[in-house]
Design an enzyme around this catalytic site. Structure first.
Site, short mmCIF file in Angstrom:
data_model
loop_
_atom_site.label_atom_id
_atom_site.label_comp_id
_atom_site.label_asym_id
_atom_site.label_seq_id
_atom_site.Cartn_x
_atom_site.Cartn_y
_atom_site.Cartn_z
NE ARG A 1 -2.75 -8.43 -3.44
CZ ARG A 1 -3.36 -9.17 -2.54
NH1 ARG A 1 -2.69 -9.69 -1.54
NH2 ARG A 1 -4.65 -9.43 -2.64
CE LYS B 1 -11.70 -6.60 1.71
NZ LYS B 1 -10.53 -5.89 1.21
CG HIS C 1 -1.93 -1.06 1.28
ND1 HIS C 1 -2.22 -1.72 2.45
CD2 HIS C 1 -2.72 -1.60 0.33
CE1 HIS C 1 -3.16 -2.62 2.22
NE2 HIS C 1 -3.48 -2.58 0.93
CB SER D 1 -4.48 -6.50 4.52
OG SER D 1 -4.16 -5.25 3.98
#
Length: 141
Positions: A90, A40, A16, A126
């Site tokens: 990614r 989430k 990030h 994360s």
């Protein structure tokens, strides 16, 4: 042009940080938008996560600000005169999901720019950071 880099950032990873660094070279201002995502369940609320992101960003990055937001990113963009959304990707799985979001945001009047992850940071998510509980030593900011 102002850009927004939205995410839950639970936690904010070296990847990030790298995206923000590259985005600030492309845009006049970058807002790191710490968002609420109903799918989430972060370990902290958006205000706490925003404070954690602020603490990580280098003081000299004066063109980067952090804001907490509960709503559509496109709505934030319209209300705050932001012209583009920045997203890091990614891998092809990320790209597929991000293309769907980008199409929706484009239909709402806000284009998206994708920044591919640096190869050495692509594997760090994360989720992995929460599992490790710390920054990998080779990617400290």
């Amino acid at each position: 042009m102002r850009a927004v880099y939205p995410g839950t950032f639970d936690p904010f990873t070296p990847g990030h940080l790298n995206v923000v660094n590259r985005a600030r070279e492309l845009f006049d201002e970058v807002v790191v938008l710490v968002a609420v995502n109903s799918t989430k369940h972060p370990g902290a609320d958006e205000a706490e996560r925003a404070a954690a992101v602020r603490a990580i960003l280098p003081v000299g990055w004066t063109s980067v600000t952090v804001a907490a937001w509960n709503g559509l990113t496109s709505t934030y963009c319209r209300r705050h005169d932001v012209g583009v959304i920045v997203r890091g990707v990614r891998n092809t799985t990320d790209l597929w999901a991000e293309c769907q979001l980008a199409a929706m945001n484009q239909s709402l009047g806000v284009p998206t720019v994708f920044l591919p992850a640096q190869p050495e940071l692509a594997a760090m998510s994360s989720t992995a950071m929460r599992t490790l509980g710390e920054w990998p030593s080779s990617t400290q900011p």
